[in-house]
Design a protein around this motif. Sequence first.
Motif, short mmCIF file in Angstrom:
data_model
loop_
_atom_site.label_atom_id
_atom_site.label_comp_id
_atom_site.label_asym_id
_atom_site.label_seq_id
_atom_site.Cartn_x
_atom_site.Cartn_y
_atom_site.Cartn_z
N GLN A 21 0.82 -1.07 0.08
CA GLN A 21 0.17 -0.03 0.04
C GLN A 21 0.87 1.26 0.13
O GLN A 21 0.41 2.29 -0.75
N ILE A 24 1.76 2.73 -3.28
CA ILE A 24 0.76 3.59 -4.00
C ILE A 24 0.67 4.74 -3.42
O ILE A 24 0.85 5.77 -3.79
N ALA A 37 -1.93 0.74 -8.51
CA ALA A 37 -2.78 -0.16 -7.74
C ALA A 37 -3.04 -1.29 -8.69
O ALA A 37 -2.99 -2.78 -8.11
N LYS A 83 -10.74 -0.70 -6.74
CA LYS A 83 -9.40 -0.05 -6.48
C LYS A 83 -8.94 0.95 -7.63
O LYS A 83 -8.07 1.91 -7.35
N PRO A 87 -7.43 3.72 -5.11
CA PRO A 87 -6.41 3.03 -4.69
C PRO A 87 -5.96 3.16 -3.32
O PRO A 87 -5.05 2.10 -2.74
N THR A 90 -6.47 -0.35 -1.91
CA THR A 90 -6.06 -1.57 -2.61
C THR A 90 -5.72 -2.78 -1.91
O THR A 90 -5.90 -3.95 -2.14
#
Length: 291
Positions: A21, A24, A37, A83, A87, A90
């Motif tokens: 994560q 992102i 993502a 997502k 995102p 995600t």
Amino acid sequence: MLKLNSKNLTRISSEHLAAKQKLIDDLSVFEEKARKAKSLWDGKSSVAFDEIKSLLKKMCVSVEICVYCENNEATDIEHIYPKKLYPKKTFIWKNYILVCGKCNSHHKKDKFKIFKPKNSVNVEDVTLPPKTYRKPANDDALFLNQRKNDPMEFLELDLLNRTFIFIEKFPAGTREYERAKYTIELLGLNKRGALKKARESAALFFISRLEKYVNAKNSNNFQGLKDAVDDFGSVDETSNFNQEKTRILKSIKKTILENQHPTVWKEMLRQRGILLKTNRLLDDAPEVLTW
Ligand SMILES: [Zn+2]
């Protein structure tokens, strides 16, 4: 649809998700986040996700069936918040549930609606065409989140008229109504004819099992137990009668709780006041209400 009992991830899996994560979240442009993502999700490690999937399987109500349609095998890890639009969710454990390929790829997909402004009753469709990216104004979602909400507070299954369709419990114009209506439409819960048929079959199965359970409970001889088990069960007449009776009651309970369409079962219990036979049987077996 039912609320799921969430389980806790192991520390290793939690750390794995957090690391993904972060890749992102560290990006600054929304489109880059959404693209990242997708690429990270498509290339995710199967080892870490085997554990996540097996935990999600345990969270399925009854057997491992899709928590949306309750009819097909649960195979796909689904993002409750898509997502592409979120995102930032995600690799967030609480955003995952296990569903069937049909619900995931043919019905829900990346479709989503929110209330805008937040906490209002005004609805905005934030679904985007392929390869376009735009950050939604907020995450005040219409779609019912089974990790958080109890869908039975929003929806009711029509058993009395035997239509087996879901109906909104709140009046039009309320947020609760909009949420229920959108969830039913998005998943095609009332439009998919096979699902309605399957819910009807499940209702007939549950009532016949409940009847068997009550018959077994009220029996005081082996013949009574034999009449209560189906062709695939057997009664051990050499065993102690009460022990054998307990075993048979447990096995009937298991067949009920492991069947598809657990929402139909829960609705039968909830609506027992208007279902005469169900109610009569439950009078003889009130313990069933605590299952
Ligand atoms: Zn499904």
